[in-house]
Motif scaffolding. Structure first.
Motif, short mmCIF file in Angstrom:
data_model
loop_
_atom_site.label_atom_id
_atom_site.label_comp_id
_atom_site.label_asym_id
_atom_site.label_seq_id
_atom_site.Cartn_x
_atom_site.Cartn_y
_atom_site.Cartn_z
N ASN A 84 -12.18 -3.90 -59.67
CA ASN A 84 -12.41 -2.85 -60.66
C ASN A 84 -12.09 -1.49 -60.05
O ASN A 84 -12.91 -1.00 -59.26
N PRO A 85 -10.94 -0.91 -60.32
CA PRO A 85 -9.91 -1.43 -61.22
C PRO A 85 -9.14 -2.58 -60.58
O PRO A 85 -9.13 -2.71 -59.34
N LYS A 86 -8.49 -3.38 -61.40
CA LYS A 86 -7.69 -4.50 -60.90
C LYS A 86 -6.46 -3.94 -60.20
O LYS A 86 -5.63 -3.27 -60.80
N ARG A 87 -6.38 -4.22 -58.91
CA ARG A 87 -5.24 -3.78 -58.11
C ARG A 87 -4.71 -4.93 -57.28
O ARG A 87 -5.48 -5.77 -56.81
N ILE A 88 -3.40 -4.93 -57.11
CA ILE A 88 -2.74 -5.96 -56.31
C ILE A 88 -1.82 -5.30 -55.29
O ILE A 88 -1.48 -4.12 -55.41
N THR A 89 -1.44 -6.08 -54.29
CA THR A 89 -0.42 -5.65 -53.34
C THR A 89 0.72 -6.65 -53.38
O THR A 89 0.53 -7.82 -53.72
N VAL A 90 1.90 -6.18 -53.03
CA VAL A 90 3.05 -7.06 -52.85
C VAL A 90 3.89 -6.48 -51.73
O VAL A 90 4.14 -5.27 -51.68
N PHE A 91 4.28 -7.34 -50.78
CA PHE A 91 5.21 -6.97 -49.73
C PHE A 91 6.60 -7.38 -50.19
O PHE A 91 6.79 -8.51 -50.64
N VAL A 92 7.57 -6.48 -50.06
CA VAL A 92 8.94 -6.79 -50.47
C VAL A 92 9.88 -6.41 -49.34
O VAL A 92 9.82 -5.29 -48.81
N ASN A 93 10.74 -7.34 -48.97
CA ASN A 93 11.73 -7.09 -47.93
C ASN A 93 12.65 -5.95 -48.36
O ASN A 93 13.15 -5.94 -49.48
N LYS A 94 12.86 -5.00 -47.46
CA LYS A 94 13.68 -3.83 -47.78
C LYS A 94 15.14 -4.19 -48.04
O LYS A 94 15.86 -3.41 -48.67
N SER A 95 15.60 -5.34 -47.57
CA SER A 95 16.99 -5.72 -47.82
C SER A 95 17.17 -6.24 -49.25
O SER A 95 18.30 -6.39 -49.71
N ASN A 96 16.07 -6.49 -49.96
CA ASN A 96 16.16 -6.94 -51.36
C ASN A 96 16.42 -5.75 -52.27
O ASN A 96 15.75 -4.72 -52.18
N TYR A 97 17.36 -5.92 -53.16
CA TYR A 97 17.68 -4.90 -54.17
C TYR A 97 16.44 -4.55 -54.99
O TYR A 97 16.21 -3.40 -55.34
N THR A 98 15.61 -5.53 -55.25
CA THR A 98 14.38 -5.33 -56.04
C THR A 98 13.47 -4.30 -55.40
O THR A 98 12.81 -3.53 -56.09
N GLU A 99 13.42 -4.26 -54.08
CA GLU A 99 12.55 -3.30 -53.38
C GLU A 99 12.94 -1.88 -53.74
O GLU A 99 12.08 -1.06 -54.06
N GLN A 100 14.23 -1.57 -53.72
CA GLN A 100 14.68 -0.22 -54.07
C GLN A 100 14.40 0.09 -55.54
O GLN A 100 13.98 1.20 -55.88
N LEU A 101 14.60 -0.89 -56.40
CA LEU A 101 14.35 -0.67 -57.82
C LEU A 101 12.87 -0.40 -58.10
O LEU A 101 12.55 0.44 -58.95
N ILE A 102 11.97 -1.09 -57.39
CA ILE A 102 10.53 -0.84 -57.58
C ILE A 102 10.20 0.58 -57.13
O ILE A 102 9.43 1.28 -57.80
N LYS A 103 10.78 1.02 -56.03
CA LYS A 103 10.56 2.40 -55.58
C LYS A 103 10.96 3.40 -56.66
O LYS A 103 10.28 4.38 -56.90
N ASP A 104 12.08 3.12 -57.31
CA ASP A 104 12.60 4.03 -58.35
C ASP A 104 11.84 3.90 -59.67
O ASP A 104 11.50 4.91 -60.29
N ALA A 105 11.58 2.66 -60.10
CA ALA A 105 10.95 2.43 -61.41
C ALA A 105 9.44 2.65 -61.40
O ALA A 105 8.85 3.04 -62.40
N GLY A 106 8.81 2.35 -60.26
CA GLY A 106 7.37 2.53 -60.15
C GLY A 106 6.55 1.49 -60.88
O GLY A 106 5.35 1.67 -61.08
N GLU A 107 7.17 0.39 -61.26
CA GLU A 107 6.44 -0.69 -61.92
C GLU A 107 7.15 -2.01 -61.69
O GLU A 107 8.33 -2.04 -61.36
#
Length: 156
Positions: free
Chosen positions: A39-62
């Motif tokens: 409360n509040p519900k929070r999660i963590t996720v580790f993402v390899n920096k070589s993954n394109y998804t990692e950069q997109l999450i940095k930019d999109a914020g979600e």
């Protein structure tokens, strides 16, 4: 000495993590999603920096997390884990449902979907740790979640 097989004994699940660049959606396989507060519900996720998804999450914020089940075929891991979204559209050719945040999720082989907004990020060399507040959590089925150990022994 560090034995690689010993590291496989750490219990964690397998997930498809999705996000967007604003026009195209992308996703990758991750194995480190954890709830850190209730409360509040929070999660963590580790993402390899070589993954394109990692950069997109940095930019999109979600992002959205599809929690994969033991029935997930190897083809899902090939689709989201063995090719880069820089080179191909990982969602091409199929229709995927969208979570409340508009991001795709994997309904057939998931038992739940979580959507989250990034509230913090930390650089850990090869990976980025994202801390995010859950904005949606939806149960899809009662199928057991796939663990990394299960994947190694039964899917791979």
């Amino acid at each position: 000495m560090i034995e690689k097989e010993a590291m496989y004994k750490i219990t964690y699940g397998l997930f498809v993590l999705t996000t967007t660049d604003g026009e195209k959606q992308n996703g990758c396989i991750v194995n480190t999603v954890s709830m850190i507060t209730d409360n509040p519900k929070r999660i963590t996720v580790f993402v390899n920096k070589s993954n394109y998804t990692e950069q997109l999450i940095k930019d999109a914020g979600e992002f959205t997390v599809s929690i994969l089940t033991e029935k997930t075929p190897f083809s899902v891991f090939e689709q989201f884990g063995f090719v880069s979204g820089r080179d191909v559209d990982k969602f091409a050719g199929e229709k995927y449902p969208q979570a409340e945040n508009g991001l795709y999720y994997i309904p057939v082989y998931s038992n739940a979907v979580l959507s989250a907004k990034v509230i913090d990020a930390h650089d850990y060399g090869t990976h980025t740790l994202f801390v995010a507040e859950v904005t949606e959590a939806k149960k899809i089925s009662d199928e057991p979640s796939a663990t990394y150990d299960y994947y190694q022994k039964n899917i791979k």
